[in-house]
Design an enzyme around this catalytic site. Structure first.
Site, PDB file in Angstrom:
ATOM      1  N   ARG A 104       0.836  -1.194   0.000  1.00  0.00           N
ATOM      2  CA  ARG A 104       0.000   0.000   0.000  1.00  0.00           C
ATOM      3  C   ARG A 104       0.873   1.246   0.000  1.00  0.00           C
ATOM      4  NH1 ARG A 104      -4.116   1.106   4.908  1.00  0.00           N
ATOM      5  NH2 ARG A 104      -2.141   1.161   6.016  1.00  0.00           N
ATOM      6  N   THR A 108      -1.063   7.582  -1.099  1.00  0.00           N
ATOM      7  CA  THR A 108      -2.356   7.466  -1.783  1.00  0.00           C
ATOM      8  C   THR A 108      -3.260   6.400  -1.183  1.00  0.00           C
ATOM      9  OG1 THR A 108      -1.564   5.810  -3.369  1.00  0.00           O
ATOM     10  CG2 THR A 108      -1.211   8.144  -3.918  1.00  0.00           C
ATOM     11  N   ASP A 200       1.148  -2.153  12.645  1.00  0.00           N
ATOM     12  CA  ASP A 200       1.484  -2.748  11.364  1.00  0.00           C
ATOM     13  C   ASP A 200       1.895  -4.185  11.588  1.00  0.00           C
ATOM     14  OD1 ASP A 200       3.447  -3.571   9.163  1.00  0.00           O
ATOM     15  OD2 ASP A 200       2.650  -1.711   8.338  1.00  0.00           O
ATOM     16  N   ASP A 203       5.482  -5.151  10.373  1.00  0.00           N
ATOM     17  CA  ASP A 203       6.536  -4.599  11.225  1.00  0.00           C
ATOM     18  C   ASP A 203       6.632  -5.332  12.553  1.00  0.00           C
ATOM     19  OD1 ASP A 203       7.286  -2.757   9.345  1.00  0.00           O
ATOM     20  OD2 ASP A 203       6.164  -1.090  10.221  1.00  0.00           O
TER      21      ASP A 203
END
Length: 209
Positions: A104, A108, A200, A203
Site C-alpha cells: 500500500r 495514496t 502494522d 513490522d
C-alpha cells in the site's frame, strides 16, 4: 455485517488480545500469529467436501473420509500474509502456495503490485487468500483480481482484523468472495490504519519500522 464471518472462538480472541498489546515482543507476536492462523484455518475450511476411500485399520477394512478434489491453494499477500501462511501449512501441509506482491502506497493508500506466482489449474481449486489486516481493502481487492484473471473461481479471504471501511470496499469489489476474520474493529484513522488494531502486522512480525 453481510458477507463476513467473525471467528469468535475463545482461544482466537485470547491470543488476539495478547497480540494487540504493544508490549508483546516480536518473537511472541510471531509465535501467536502462527498459532492463531491454525485456528482460523480450521474454521475457514470446516465445510470442505469429503469423499471416502477404502483402508485397512488394525481391526479390519472400512470406507474412510478423505478430502475431495484438488489440493487447496493458500495465497499469501506479501509480506505480512506469510505470518498466517505458516500456521495454515502446519494444518494443511499438502496445500499449494501462491505469493502475491502488493503493498500500500502510504501517500495514496492505493495498492502497488510487484509480484505474482501461483500454481497452475487455479480454476479447479479452492483458493484461500490470507493477509492479517483488511484496512482499506485495496490490496486484497487487487490480489484477488489477479487470481481471478488467472482462472480462480472458488476464493475465500481470511484476515486477522478488519475495518468496516475495508469490508464495504471488499464486498463491492468482490461480492462473490466470502470473508473470514477474528475481529471487526471500529474504524480507520487518517493514515489508513485499523483502530484500535494492533499496529502494522508486518513490522511487528519482523521487527521492522
Amino acid at each position: 455485517m453481510d458477507g463476513i464471518t467473525v471467528i469468535a472462538h475463545p482461544l482466537v480472541q485470547h491470543k488476539l488480545t495478547i497480540m494487540r498489546d504493544k508490549e508483546t515482543s516480536t518473537a511472541s507476536f510471531r509465535r501467536l500469529l502462527r498459532e492463531i492462523s491454525t485456528l482460523l484455518c480450521y474454521e475457514v475450511t470446516r465445510d470442505l467436501d469429503l469423499t471416502t476411500r477404502p483402508i485397512e485399520t488394525p481391526m479390519g477394512p472400512m470406507e474412510a473420509p478423505v478430502l475431495e478434489g484438488k489440493k487447496l491453494v493458500f495465497a499469501s499477500i506479501l509480506r505480512a500474509g506469510n505470518g498466517l501462511l505458516e500456521g495454515m501449512l502446519d494444518l494443511v501441509p499438502a496445500a499449494r502456495v501462491a505469493h502475491i506482491g502488493v503493498y500500500r502506497d502510504h501517500e495514496t493508500l492505493q495498492p502497488v503490485e510487484y509480484y505474482f506466482k501461483a500454481p497452475e489449474d487455479l480454476e479447479n481449486r479452492l483458493v484461500i487468500v490470507v493477509d492479517p489486516m483488511l484496512a482499506t481493502g485495496n490490496s486484497a481487492i487487487a490480489a484477488i483480481q489477479q487470481l481471478k484473471a488467472r482462472g480462480a473461481r472458488n476464493i475465500r479471504f481470511l484476515c486477522l482484523l478488519a475495518a468496516p471501511e475495508g469490508i464495504r470496499n471488499f464486498a463491492e469489489g468482490h461480492p462473490d468472495v466470502p470473508m473470514f476474520t477474528a475481529a471487526i474493529d471500529s474504524k480507520l484513522n487518517e493514515k489508513g490504519y485499523i483502530v484500535p488494531g494492533l499496529g502494522d502486522a508486518g513490522d511487528r512480525m519482523y521487527g521492522t519500522k
